[in-house]
Design a protein around this motif. Structure first.
Motif, PDB file in Angstrom:
ATOM      1  N   ASP A  98       0.819  -1.101   0.059  1.00  0.00           N
ATOM      2  CA  ASP A  98      -0.028   0.100   0.029  1.00  0.00           C
ATOM      3  C   ASP A  98       0.924   1.276  -0.045  1.00  0.00           C
ATOM      4  O   ASP A  98       1.630   1.505   0.975  1.00  0.00           O
ATOM      5  N   PRO A  99       0.752   2.052  -0.997  1.00  0.00           N
ATOM      6  CA  PRO A  99       1.729   3.350  -1.160  1.00  0.00           C
ATOM      7  C   PRO A  99       1.701   4.117   0.013  1.00  0.00           C
ATOM      8  O   PRO A  99       2.391   5.046   0.290  1.00  0.00           O
ATOM      9  N   VAL A 100       0.299   4.264   0.657  1.00  0.00           N
ATOM     10  CA  VAL A 100       0.082   5.228   1.754  1.00  0.00           C
ATOM     11  C   VAL A 100       0.833   4.598   2.884  1.00  0.00           C
ATOM     12  O   VAL A 100       1.364   5.535   3.576  1.00  0.00           O
ATOM     13  N   HIS A 101       0.725   3.397   2.988  1.00  0.00           N
ATOM     14  CA  HIS A 101       1.529   2.920   4.224  1.00  0.00           C
ATOM     15  C   HIS A 101       3.043   3.149   4.163  1.00  0.00           C
ATOM     16  O   HIS A 101       3.758   3.531   5.118  1.00  0.00           O
TER      17      HIS A 101
ATOM     18  N   ASP B 167      10.317  -3.469  -7.244  1.00  0.00           N
ATOM     19  CA  ASP B 167      10.103  -3.743  -8.650  1.00  0.00           C
ATOM     20  C   ASP B 167       9.151  -3.344  -9.684  1.00  0.00           C
ATOM     21  O   ASP B 167       8.778  -3.793 -10.703  1.00  0.00           O
ATOM     22  N   SER B 168       8.402  -2.377  -8.665  1.00  0.00           N
ATOM     23  CA  SER B 168       7.259  -1.778  -9.278  1.00  0.00           C
ATOM     24  C   SER B 168       7.349  -0.432  -9.503  1.00  0.00           C
ATOM     25  O   SER B 168       7.276   0.349  -8.594  1.00  0.00           O
ATOM     26  N   PRO B 169       7.687   0.095 -10.839  1.00  0.00           N
ATOM     27  CA  PRO B 169       7.729   1.779 -11.156  1.00  0.00           C
ATOM     28  C   PRO B 169       6.193   2.160 -10.772  1.00  0.00           C
ATOM     29  O   PRO B 169       6.167   3.343 -10.385  1.00  0.00           O
ATOM     30  N   ALA B 170       5.196   1.549 -10.796  1.00  0.00           N
ATOM     31  CA  ALA B 170       3.787   1.934 -10.443  1.00  0.00           C
ATOM     32  C   ALA B 170       3.867   2.268  -9.106  1.00  0.00           C
ATOM     33  O   ALA B 170       3.392   3.440  -8.621  1.00  0.00           O
ATOM     34  N   LEU B 171       4.123   1.389  -8.186  1.00  0.00           N
ATOM     35  CA  LEU B 171       4.197   1.533  -6.718  1.00  0.00           C
ATOM     36  C   LEU B 171       5.347   2.788  -6.439  1.00  0.00           C
ATOM     37  O   LEU B 171       4.853   3.917  -5.632  1.00  0.00           O
ATOM     38  N   ALA B 172       6.405   2.834  -7.075  1.00  0.00           N
ATOM     39  CA  ALA B 172       7.322   4.245  -6.724  1.00  0.00           C
ATOM     40  C   ALA B 172       6.633   5.564  -7.110  1.00  0.00           C
ATOM     41  O   ALA B 172       6.754   6.388  -6.259  1.00  0.00           O
ATOM     42  N   ASP B 173       5.805   5.563  -8.169  1.00  0.00           N
ATOM     43  CA  ASP B 173       5.116   6.622  -8.450  1.00  0.00           C
ATOM     44  C   ASP B 173       3.981   6.986  -7.490  1.00  0.00           C
ATOM     45  O   ASP B 173       3.893   8.194  -7.141  1.00  0.00           O
ATOM     46  N   ALA B 174       3.271   5.893  -7.172  1.00  0.00           N
ATOM     47  CA  ALA B 174       2.190   6.203  -6.194  1.00  0.00           C
ATOM     48  C   ALA B 174       2.983   6.649  -4.817  1.00  0.00           C
ATOM     49  O   ALA B 174       2.220   7.323  -4.027  1.00  0.00           O
ATOM     50  N   VAL B 175       4.049   6.153  -4.404  1.00  0.00           N
ATOM     51  CA  VAL B 175       4.642   6.439  -3.256  1.00  0.00           C
ATOM     52  C   VAL B 175       5.211   7.935  -3.449  1.00  0.00           C
ATOM     53  O   VAL B 175       4.601   8.805  -2.153  1.00  0.00           O
TER      54      VAL B 175
ATOM     55  N   ALA C   9       3.476  10.215  -4.769  1.00  0.00           N
ATOM     56  CA  ALA C   9       2.273  11.160  -4.979  1.00  0.00           C
ATOM     57  C   ALA C   9       1.658  10.889  -3.358  1.00  0.00           C
ATOM     58  O   ALA C   9       1.286  12.102  -2.793  1.00  0.00           O
ATOM     59  N   ALA C  10       1.769   9.686  -2.624  1.00  0.00           N
ATOM     60  CA  ALA C  10       1.459   9.752  -1.097  1.00  0.00           C
ATOM     61  C   ALA C  10       2.411  10.710  -0.248  1.00  0.00           C
ATOM     62  O   ALA C  10       1.829  11.244   0.658  1.00  0.00           O
ATOM     63  N   LEU C  11       3.499  10.755  -0.637  1.00  0.00           N
ATOM     64  CA  LEU C  11       4.462  11.541   0.129  1.00  0.00           C
ATOM     65  C   LEU C  11       4.056  12.862   0.000  1.00  0.00           C
ATOM     66  O   LEU C  11       4.161  13.720   1.131  1.00  0.00           O
ATOM     67  N   THR C  12       3.835  13.462  -1.144  1.00  0.00           N
ATOM     68  CA  THR C  12       3.419  14.840  -1.353  1.00  0.00           C
ATOM     69  C   THR C  12       1.972  15.141  -0.611  1.00  0.00           C
ATOM     70  O   THR C  12       2.143  16.399  -0.167  1.00  0.00           O
ATOM     71  N   THR C  13       1.071  14.246  -0.592  1.00  0.00           N
ATOM     72  CA  THR C  13      -0.161  14.690  -0.024  1.00  0.00           C
ATOM     73  C   THR C  13       0.060  14.432   1.582  1.00  0.00           C
ATOM     74  O   THR C  13      -0.519  15.339   2.165  1.00  0.00           O
ATOM     75  N   GLN C  14       0.860  13.536   1.878  1.00  0.00           N
ATOM     76  CA  GLN C  14       0.890  13.353   3.441  1.00  0.00           C
ATOM     77  C   GLN C  14       1.837  14.738   4.314  1.00  0.00           C
ATOM     78  O   GLN C  14       1.623  14.944   5.299  1.00  0.00           O
ATOM     79  N   LEU C  15       2.686  14.983   3.284  1.00  0.00           N
ATOM     80  CA  LEU C  15       3.331  16.200   3.682  1.00  0.00           C
ATOM     81  C   LEU C  15       2.745  17.487   4.014  1.00  0.00           C
ATOM     82  O   LEU C  15       3.216  18.406   4.743  1.00  0.00           O
ATOM     83  N   THR C  16       1.673  17.606   3.439  1.00  0.00           N
ATOM     84  CA  THR C  16       0.785  18.814   3.702  1.00  0.00           C
ATOM     85  C   THR C  16       0.151  18.842   5.246  1.00  0.00           C
ATOM     86  O   THR C  16      -0.281  19.782   5.733  1.00  0.00           O
TER      87      THR C  16
END
Length: 445
Positions: free
Chosen positions: A260-263, A285-293, A295-302
């Motif tokens: 879960d990228p949020v976790h 091994d998942s570029p999609a997960l890396a992208d989602a992480v 995005a989640a970092l940006t959101t959580q940092l607010t």
């Protein structure tokens, strides 16, 4: 508004780097302890020569306050515990109970081997007589570090221990009251209001307090601290034992598309919160997960309290995402990195975790975040950093024990092996070694 966070990426897909190449390619922080030795050496030497008086002078300079005595009065420890928030006390009691349960099972037992009839070697495990446990101040308050240092020392049977923590101006020259309360809760009777390099020096050399009381030196110092504390530990090593030269905290997360990228983002932030030099590394091994992480970092940092500090850590050279072909390659990466904290957030996480060879502590699956280990898992959070997990362990009961070999041979057992001892002594051109055995069985001219 927080700008978008994109962790720097190292792409290892389609490559088979050697271990040496991996160690060079991976994000790595750290501090240059050598660069501050010239600043710390005069502090250590002054405390060596003038004891507590010098330590208090440096405390006034660096901490902005001078306590009346180095040793915190017992009444202040009791008052701190009486004033502790009930919720914090309950949490500390859970942390203490769980940490004691885990560490109680680490205590080694003496073993005796009968090498030959009449000849035995016993390994006795003896606790260090007196230890100094350092609890830092700085960006945060660390009652949990009191627990993590004191519990294994007590489980090992250490009879004399002192907790040292920086004096705080806002608390009248005492360490933070939550630190004092944790010490009291653990039954610690001796706490020193001294921090930084001067604390390490005073623990190493001892001295007399301002009221004339003895500040006895210790045999071993454990606990994390900043670069100046680390430099002082390096300078005092040999006079005293140390647990490690701790660097900035670090987390690595080995994750696949099931994570879960949020976790993952929350856990990366949790360690970045410690320090601008903290390292947060994702291996996937998942570029999609890396992208989602990202995005989640940006959101959580607010909504993160220490967003500026966290952002600096995440954007530092010590943090980043490592893209790999598969989990097998990911395991090679995390074993080469040897993280202080390693999370496994993959399918079949337990089996993947069993293949890890180098980590300070391993956190398995989505419900074992590093934060759990920091406080209430029962594990110890004083762990090797900067790749030292390849060869060193975290703080444990064993840190406070020494193995002593006790050799007990009868006359017959020594006589039986005497010829071999003499032969080896002669081979090494140390004939007096052989004569020390022969003297027991024949007259020497």
């Amino acid at each position: 508004m927080t700008s978008r966070i994109e962790l720097a990426r190292v792409d290892l897909r389609g490559r088979t780097p050697t271990t040496a190449q991996l160690r060079t390619a991976l994000p790595r922080g750290g501090v240059d302890v050598d660069s501050v030795l010239h600043q710390v050496r005069p502090v250590v030497e002054a405390v060596r020569d003038r004891g507590a008086a010098a330590a208090l002078e440096f405390g006034a300079k660096f901490d902005g306050v001078t306590p009346e005595t180095v040793r915190v009065p017992a009444a202040e420890l009791a008052a701190a515990l009486d004033g502790l928030d009930p919720a914090v006390r309950a949490a500390l009691e859970v942390a203490i109970a769980r940490t004691r349960a885990v560490h109680a099972d680490q205590r080694r037992t003496d073993t005796t081997t009968e090498v030959v009839p009449g000849g035995t070697v016993t390994e006795r495990w003896v606790p260090v007589e007196r230890v100094g446990l350092y609890v830092p101040g700085g960006n945060a308050v660390y009652p949990s570090s009191v627990v993590m240092n004191v519990v294994p020392a007590q489980a090992a049977g250490v009879e004399s221990l002192v907790v040292a923590s920086p004096p705080q101006e806002q608390f009248g020259g005492l360490p933070h009251p939550t630190v004092l309360a944790a010490a009291r809760l653990l039954g610690v009777e001796e706490v020193w209001a001294v921090g930084g390099a001067q604390a390490v020096a005073l623990l190493s050399y001892g001295g007399s307090d301002t009221d004339g009381a003895d500040l006895a030196p210790v045999d071993l110092i454990t606990g994390p601290g900043n670069i100046y504390v680390t430099a002082a530990k390096r300078l005092c090593r040999g006079l005293v034992g140390i647990d490690a030269e701790a660097g900035p905290t670090e987390i690595a997360i080995l994750a696949d598309a099931t994570a879960d990228p949020v976790h993952v983002a929350a856990d990366l932030i949790s360690q970045a919160e410690h320090d601008v030099l903290a390292a947060s590394v994702l291996v996937t091994d998942s570029p999609a997960l890396a992208d989602a992480v990202d995005a989640a970092l940006t959101t959580q940092l607010t909504v993160v309290k220490h967003a500026e500090r966290v952002t600096a850590a995440l954007r530092g050279a010590q943090s980043g995402t490592v893209l790999v072909d598969d989990i097998d390659q990911g395991l090679r990466v995390v074993n080469a990195y040897a993280a202080e904290h390693l999370e496994i957030q993959t399918a079949q996480a337990t089996a993947v975790a069993a293949r890890v060879r180098s980590a300070g502590a391993i956190f398995v699956g989505p419900y074992a975040p590093v934060s759990l280990g920091d406080y209430c898992a029962g594990s110890n959070h004083v762990l090797p950093t900067a790749g030292c997990a390849r060869h060193s362990s975290g703080l444990s009961v064993q840190t406070f024990l020494r193995g002593i070999h006790v050799v007990d041979y009868t006359e017959a057992a020594l006589k039986d092996v005497a010829g071999h001892v003499v032969a080896l002594a002669d081979a090494e051109d140390l004939p007096a070694h052989g004569q020390a055995v022969r003297a027991r069985f024949e007259a020497l001219s």
